[in-house]
Design a protein around this motif. Structure first.
Motif, short mmCIF file in Angstrom:
data_model
loop_
_atom_site.label_atom_id
_atom_site.label_comp_id
_atom_site.label_asym_id
_atom_site.label_seq_id
_atom_site.Cartn_x
_atom_site.Cartn_y
_atom_site.Cartn_z
N SER A 64 0.83 -1.21 0.00
CA SER A 64 0.00 0.00 0.00
C SER A 64 0.87 1.26 0.00
O SER A 64 1.99 1.27 0.51
CB SER A 64 -0.93 0.01 1.22
OG SER A 64 -0.16 0.15 2.39
N ASN A 65 0.31 2.34 -0.54
CA ASN A 65 1.06 3.58 -0.72
C ASN A 65 1.47 4.24 0.59
O ASN A 65 2.50 4.92 0.64
CB ASN A 65 0.24 4.58 -1.54
CG ASN A 65 0.13 4.17 -2.98
OD1 ASN A 65 0.91 3.36 -3.46
ND2 ASN A 65 -0.86 4.72 -3.67
N GLN A 66 0.69 4.10 1.64
CA GLN A 66 0.99 4.78 2.89
C GLN A 66 1.92 3.97 3.80
O GLN A 66 2.30 4.44 4.86
CB GLN A 66 -0.30 5.09 3.66
CG GLN A 66 -1.15 6.17 3.03
CD GLN A 66 -1.93 5.67 1.82
OE1 GLN A 66 -2.23 4.49 1.72
NE2 GLN A 66 -2.24 6.58 0.91
N ASP A 67 2.25 2.77 3.42
CA ASP A 67 3.10 1.92 4.26
C ASP A 67 4.50 2.51 4.37
O ASP A 67 5.15 2.79 3.36
CB ASP A 67 3.16 0.51 3.65
CG ASP A 67 3.79 -0.50 4.59
OD1 ASP A 67 4.07 -0.14 5.74
OD2 ASP A 67 3.99 -1.66 4.17
N PRO A 68 5.00 2.73 5.60
CA PRO A 68 6.35 3.32 5.75
C PRO A 68 7.46 2.40 5.21
O PRO A 68 8.50 2.89 4.77
CB PRO A 68 6.49 3.53 7.26
CG PRO A 68 5.40 2.75 7.89
CD PRO A 68 4.34 2.54 6.87
N PHE A 69 7.21 1.10 5.22
CA PHE A 69 8.20 0.16 4.69
C PHE A 69 8.37 0.35 3.18
O PHE A 69 9.48 0.33 2.67
CB PHE A 69 7.77 -1.28 5.00
CG PHE A 69 8.73 -2.32 4.49
CD1 PHE A 69 9.99 -2.44 5.03
CD2 PHE A 69 8.36 -3.17 3.45
CE1 PHE A 69 10.88 -3.39 4.56
CE2 PHE A 69 9.24 -4.12 2.97
CZ PHE A 69 10.50 -4.23 3.53
N ARG A 70 7.23 0.58 2.49
CA ARG A 70 7.30 0.82 1.04
C ARG A 70 8.06 2.11 0.74
O ARG A 70 8.91 2.16 -0.16
CB ARG A 70 5.89 0.90 0.45
CG ARG A 70 5.91 1.27 -1.01
CD ARG A 70 4.56 1.57 -1.57
NE ARG A 70 4.70 2.15 -2.89
CZ ARG A 70 3.80 2.07 -3.83
NH1 ARG A 70 2.68 1.43 -3.63
NH2 ARG A 70 4.01 2.64 -4.99
#
Length: 180
Positions: A64-70
Motif C-alpha cells: 500500500s502507498n501509505q506503508d512506511p516500509f514501502r
C-alpha cells in the motif's frame, strides 16, 4: 560436403542450424557494438539486473502507498540507483520501471573515459585500461567492464607511470625534470 552417417543424422534431427533463438535480437548486437562490450555475457548480466530491478519495483507496488516500509524501500532503491549513476534523478520510481540495459553500459569505465575526454572512442579507452594507463584513486584498473559510480568518477586519472600522462604533461610544459 560428405554424406552424414546415421548417428550424425540422428543427433542433428533436433538441431535447427538455420534459425537461432537469439537471431531476432538486433538490439543486443547494436548495444554490444555501441558500448564496445568485449564479453557477450556482460550484456546478459546487465539485462538480468534490469529484470531484477523491474521485478523488485512491481513487488514494491503491491504494498500500500501509505506503508512506511514501502516508502523506505523506494527511497533506498532510488538512492542506490542514483549513486551508481543508473538513473539521473531520485524523483520517482517510474523511471526505474523500464530500465534499459544501456543505462548500465553507460556507467562502464571506457564510456566514462570518453565522457571525460580521456579517450576518443570506447575501443581506444579499452586499450588504455588493459595496458594499465588508467587509475581510480590510487589503484590502477585493468578491467574494462568496471561500473563506475558517481563518487568514483571524480577520481579517474592517468596512472603515474603512464607514458600518455608523461606526453601530455610534456606537451603542456608541465613536466617536472625530477620525474622519471
Amino acid at each position: 560436403m560428405r554424406k552424414l552417417k546415421f548417428h550424425e543424422k540422428k543427433l542433428l534431427k533436433r538441431v535447427d542450424l538455420y534459425n537461432w533463438k537469439k537471431e531476432q535480437d538486433h538490439r543486443e548486437v547494436a548495444i554490444i557494438k555501441k558500448y564496445h562490450l568485449q564479453n557477450r555475457d556482460d550484456y546478459d548480466k546487465y539485462n538480468r539486473l534490469c529484470g531484477h530491478v523491474t521485478s523488485l519495483i512491481s513487488k514494491i507496488k503491491l504494498i500500500s502507498n501509505q506503508d512506511p516500509f514501502r516508502i523506505k524501500l523506494i527511497e533506498q532503491l532510488l538512492e542506490k540507483l542514483y549513486n551508481m549513476g543508473i538513473i539521473n534523478t531520485k524523483e520517482s520510481i517510474e523511471q526505474c520501471e523500464k530500465l534499459p540495459v544501456s543505462s548500465f553500459c553507460r556507467r562502464r569505465l571506457p564510456i566514462i573515459l570518453c565522457k571525460l575526454k580521456l579517450a576518443q572512442t570506447p575501443k581506444e579507452a579499452c586499450t588504455y585500461i588493459e595496458q594499465g594507463h588508467i587509475r581510480i584513486g590510487p589503484k590502477i584498473i585493468t578491467d574494462s567492464a568496471l561500473l563506475v559510480t558517481r563518487s568514483m568518477e571524480d577520481h579517474i586519472t592517468w596512472a603515474d607511470q603512464s607514458k600518455i600522462k608523461q606526453r601530455i604533461s610534456e606537451y603542456n610544459n608541465e613536466r617536472d625534470d625530477y620525474e622519471g
